[in-house]
Design a protein around this motif. Structure first.
Motif, PDB file in Angstrom:
ATOM      1  N   TYR A  83       9.010   6.592   1.186  1.00 44.45           N
ATOM      2  CA  TYR A  83       8.185   5.517   1.359  1.00 44.45           C
ATOM      3  C   TYR A  83       6.512   6.224   1.788  1.00 44.45           C
ATOM      4  CZ  TYR A  83       5.932   1.371   3.030  1.00 44.45           C
ATOM      5  OH  TYR A  83       5.305   0.313   3.305  1.00 44.45           O
ATOM      6  N   TYR A  84       6.416   7.131   2.463  1.00 44.97           N
ATOM      7  CA  TYR A  84       5.204   7.677   2.824  1.00 44.97           C
ATOM      8  C   TYR A  84       4.448   8.363   1.790  1.00 44.97           C
ATOM      9  CZ  TYR A  84       6.553   6.625   7.923  1.00 44.97           C
ATOM     10  OH  TYR A  84       6.986   5.874   8.838  1.00 44.97           O
ATOM     11  N   TRP A  86       4.769   7.288  -1.641  1.00 40.33           N
ATOM     12  CA  TRP A  86       4.552   6.337  -2.150  1.00 40.33           C
ATOM     13  C   TRP A  86       3.281   5.500  -1.588  1.00 40.33           C
ATOM     14  CZ3 TRP A  86       9.428   3.228  -3.841  1.00 40.33           C
ATOM     15  CH2 TRP A  86      10.229   3.960  -4.653  1.00 40.33           C
ATOM     16  N   GLU A  87       3.377   5.325  -0.308  1.00 41.49           N
ATOM     17  CA  GLU A  87       1.936   4.922   0.497  1.00 41.49           C
ATOM     18  C   GLU A  87       0.722   5.677   0.180  1.00 41.49           C
ATOM     19  OE1 GLU A  87       1.976   2.972   4.680  1.00 41.49           O
ATOM     20  OE2 GLU A  87       2.410   5.038   4.852  1.00 41.49           O
ATOM     21  N   GLN A  88       0.900   7.085   0.343  1.00 42.62           N
ATOM     22  CA  GLN A  88      -0.075   7.980  -0.081  1.00 42.62           C
ATOM     23  C   GLN A  88      -0.643   7.606  -1.580  1.00 42.62           C
ATOM     24  OE1 GLN A  88       0.696  11.758   0.879  1.00 42.62           O
ATOM     25  NE2 GLN A  88       0.218  11.566   3.320  1.00 42.62           N
ATOM     26  N   GLY A  90      -0.735   5.007  -3.121  1.00 48.11           N
ATOM     27  CA  GLY A  90      -1.113   3.797  -3.005  1.00 48.11           C
ATOM     28  C   GLY A  90      -0.068   2.453  -3.705  1.00 48.11           C
ATOM     29  N   THR A  92       2.810   1.283  -2.293  1.00 45.73           N
ATOM     30  CA  THR A  92       3.178   0.117  -1.421  1.00 45.73           C
ATOM     31  C   THR A  92       2.286  -0.926  -1.426  1.00 45.73           C
ATOM     32  OG1 THR A  92       2.179   1.654   0.444  1.00 45.73           O
ATOM     33  CG2 THR A  92       4.557   1.935  -0.179  1.00 45.73           C
ATOM     34  N   GLU A  93       1.115  -0.633  -1.597  1.00 48.52           N
ATOM     35  CA  GLU A  93       0.012  -1.716  -1.499  1.00 48.52           C
ATOM     36  C   GLU A  93      -0.170  -2.526  -2.646  1.00 48.52           C
ATOM     37  OE1 GLU A  93      -1.513  -2.971   1.234  1.00 48.52           O
ATOM     38  OE2 GLU A  93      -0.396  -1.239   2.046  1.00 48.52           O
ATOM     39  N   MET A  98       5.177  -1.566  -7.161  1.00 46.30           N
ATOM     40  CA  MET A  98       6.342  -1.468  -6.330  1.00 46.30           C
ATOM     41  C   MET A  98       7.371  -1.959  -6.759  1.00 46.30           C
ATOM     42  SD  MET A  98       6.821  -0.169  -3.285  1.00 46.30           S
ATOM     43  CE  MET A  98       8.025  -0.014  -1.705  1.00 46.30           C
TER      44      MET A  98
END
Length: 117
Positions: A83-84, A86-88, A90, A92-93, A98
């Motif tokens: 998840y982190y 994927w967050e880096q 972008g 997750t936003e 997603m």
């Protein structure tokens, strides 16, 4: 004393605002509750990747698409490290990306039901 006060006392007795408690721990996972105002956030930390995939498979097997679905339906459990990442990136936003990622067969073991996003 009305029912709202009883509920507040019960929550406050167990978990103070801002407090975090381990509520379950076994060989495969630790479940932690954190109170944020009147909400309790549950975090599950898996000790190994395989236990997460096994839990996801159990949830997927138990899921009934013919039952009544509420407004919030759990669709996946993603390991924190992924998840982190994927967050880096972008992801997750971006709701479309997603959904595309979670619908991808490469990530099907993260899914806990057969619904298409």
């Amino acid at each position: 004393m009305n029912n709202d006060n009883i509920l507040d006392l019960t929550i406050d007795f167990f978990l103070k605002d801002g407090e975090t408690k381990v509520v379950h721990e076994d060989a495969n996972k630790t479940v932690v509750w954190t109170r944020q105002g009147n909400h309790v956030v549950e975090d599950v930390y898996h000790r190994n990747f395989q236990s997460l995939l096994e839990q996801n498979a159990e949830e997927a097997k138990a899921f009934s698409a013919t039952g009544k679905l509420g407004t919030n339906v759990k669709v996946a459990s993603i390991p924190a490290s992924i998840y982190y990442a994927w967050e880096q990136e972008g992801i997750t936003e971006d709701d479309v990306e997603m959904a595309r990622r979670l619908n991808d067969p490469d990530y099907k073991k993260f899914r806990v039901n057969g619904l298409r996003l």
